[in-house]
Design an enzyme around this catalytic site. Structure first.
Site, short mmCIF file in Angstrom:
data_model
loop_
_atom_site.label_atom_id
_atom_site.label_comp_id
_atom_site.label_asym_id
_atom_site.label_seq_id
_atom_site.Cartn_x
_atom_site.Cartn_y
_atom_site.Cartn_z
N GLU A 37 0.83 -1.21 0.00
CA GLU A 37 0.00 0.00 0.00
C GLU A 37 0.86 1.26 0.00
OE1 GLU A 37 -3.04 0.50 -0.53
OE2 GLU A 37 -3.75 -1.56 -0.48
N TYR A 120 -6.40 6.60 4.55
CA TYR A 120 -6.51 5.63 3.47
C TYR A 120 -5.75 4.34 3.80
CZ TYR A 120 -5.22 2.88 -0.40
OH TYR A 120 -4.99 1.78 -1.17
N ASP A 138 -8.87 6.13 -1.84
CA ASP A 138 -7.71 6.71 -2.50
C ASP A 138 -8.19 7.49 -3.74
OD1 ASP A 138 -8.38 4.82 -4.36
OD2 ASP A 138 -6.36 3.98 -4.56
#
Ligand code: SF4
Length: 365
Positions: A37, A120, A138
């Site tokens: 991520e 996020y 996102d």
């Protein structure tokens, strides 16, 4: 079921059939999810895959990452840019070792409190790694929901973002946040793309308000573009007795702790050649002269466009006695005289790395 409520089932069906086989999708290991991520922020997915695989080989777990020297972490990150991401990963790994016994924490607030983790990323880790009902919004999700729900305010500004968060939360199917978040992101990357969304073949077209209204090109509403500032910079590769001079940047500020060739901004009215000689005196106290121009390298950053004028330098006054003088550093924490073939062992900002790649073909090395 209304057409709007049909959106999520259609999306999940599409994801089950079409999702890409990415290395971190074979695991729900929080460490792998976290690294992927962080890497995927601001970076194209095809580039992330090779960096991710290499990073996991070098640092297979939280303990190995925490124990690694920062130089090694930055080197593994070299070329991905936004190096604060790598520094924060490293700092967070240390904190997990110190405060959580080396075990990745599983609650949203504890994940969110780690360095470098915002809403996020915390939502992505909580849902994907721990199966919690958290949303992860996102840029892909902002765009998709702005189109599907026809949001008529800029979604990157607080009011628009809050509306998307609300909608994402309302649409979240209980117990299926992992698939839902991944599906939204994947759909935004592959179908509902920023440019040229594939509306004719879109699996959720029947549930898309912007499509019904014929205003896909107007969604999402964009914020006013930030001005890109052009910067003219000069840098010098100082060669002495077969060695090159490099210095390590200070631990705070842009490109902290990365290595570089000294240099800096060209003042108004100054030539690049004069600027690089001046910068060397200011940063190292070395008096140099330009031997030749090596390259002009252009590199874009989020808010800057840098033109880097690169020169080969030698020490002024004919100092070819083989001595490697000691600098008086003012803009760096450390310096080295390295052989050209050793440059690959140090992490440099993107512009300098491009220069090094070009130097590999130089006859004078
Ligand atoms: S119809 Fe077009 S704009 Fe609407 S969700 Fe599908 S790809 Fe996106």
């Amino acid at each position: 079921m209304t057409e709007q409520n049909a959106f999520v089932p259609l999306l999940l069906d599409w994801f089950a059939a079409k999702k890409r086989d990415l290395p971190w999708r074979n695991t729900y290991d929080p460490y792998a999810v976290w690294v992927s991520e962080i890497m995927a922020q601001q970076t194209q997915m095809d580039r992330v895959v090779s960096y991710f695989n290499r990073f996991m080989e070098l640092f297979p777990g939280i303990a190995e990452l925490a124990a690694a020297p920062e130089d090694a972490v930055l080197k593994a990150w070299e070329g991905l840019g936004y190096y604060s991401r790598a520094r924060n990963l490293h700092a967070a790994a240390k904190r997990i070792m110190a405060e959580h016994g080396g075990v990745f924490p599983g609650s949203f607030p504890t994940i969110r409190a780690l360095p470098g983790i915002g809403d996020y990323t915390a939502g992505a880790i909580a849902s994907i790694a721990f199966g919690r009902d958290a949303v992860a919004v996102d840029a892909n999700v902002l765009r998709v929901l702005a189109r599907v729900r026809d949001i008529d305010v800029p979604v990157k500004e607080p009011a628009g973002k809050a509306r998307v968060m609300e909608i994402a939360q309302a649409l979240l199917p209980t117990g299926r946040a992992r698939e839902y978040n991944e599906a939204l992101m994947e759909f935004g990357a592959l179908v509902c793309r920023p440019k040229n969304p594939d509306c004719p073949c879109c699996p959720v077209a029947t549930a898309c308000q912007a499509r019904h209204l014929g205003i896909v090109a107007d969604r999402p509403v964009l914020s006013k573009a930030k001005d890109i500032i052009p910067l003219e910079v000069a840098t010098g590769v100082l060669l002495q007795a077969g060695r090159l001079f490099i210095q390590k940047r200070l631990p705070k500020g842009a490109w902290a702790n990365l290595w570089e060739f000294p240099g800096g901004r060209i003042e108004p009215g100054e030539t690049p050649q004069a600027a690089v000689v001046r910068e060397f005196i200011e940063e190292t106290a070395f008096t140099t002269e330009v031997a030749t121009k090596l390259a002009v390298i252009r590199h874009g950053y989020t808010t800057f466009r840098v033109t880097l004028h690169c020169f080969l330098l030698r020490l002024a006054g004919g100092r070819n006695d083989g001595e490697l003088p000691v600098p008086a550093l003012t803009a760096a924490q450390q310096s080295l005289w390295v052989r050209p073939e050793e440059l690959g062992g140090y992490a440099f900002p993107a512009g300098h790395r491009k220069l090094i790649d070009q130097l590999a073909d130089s006859l004078w090395l």
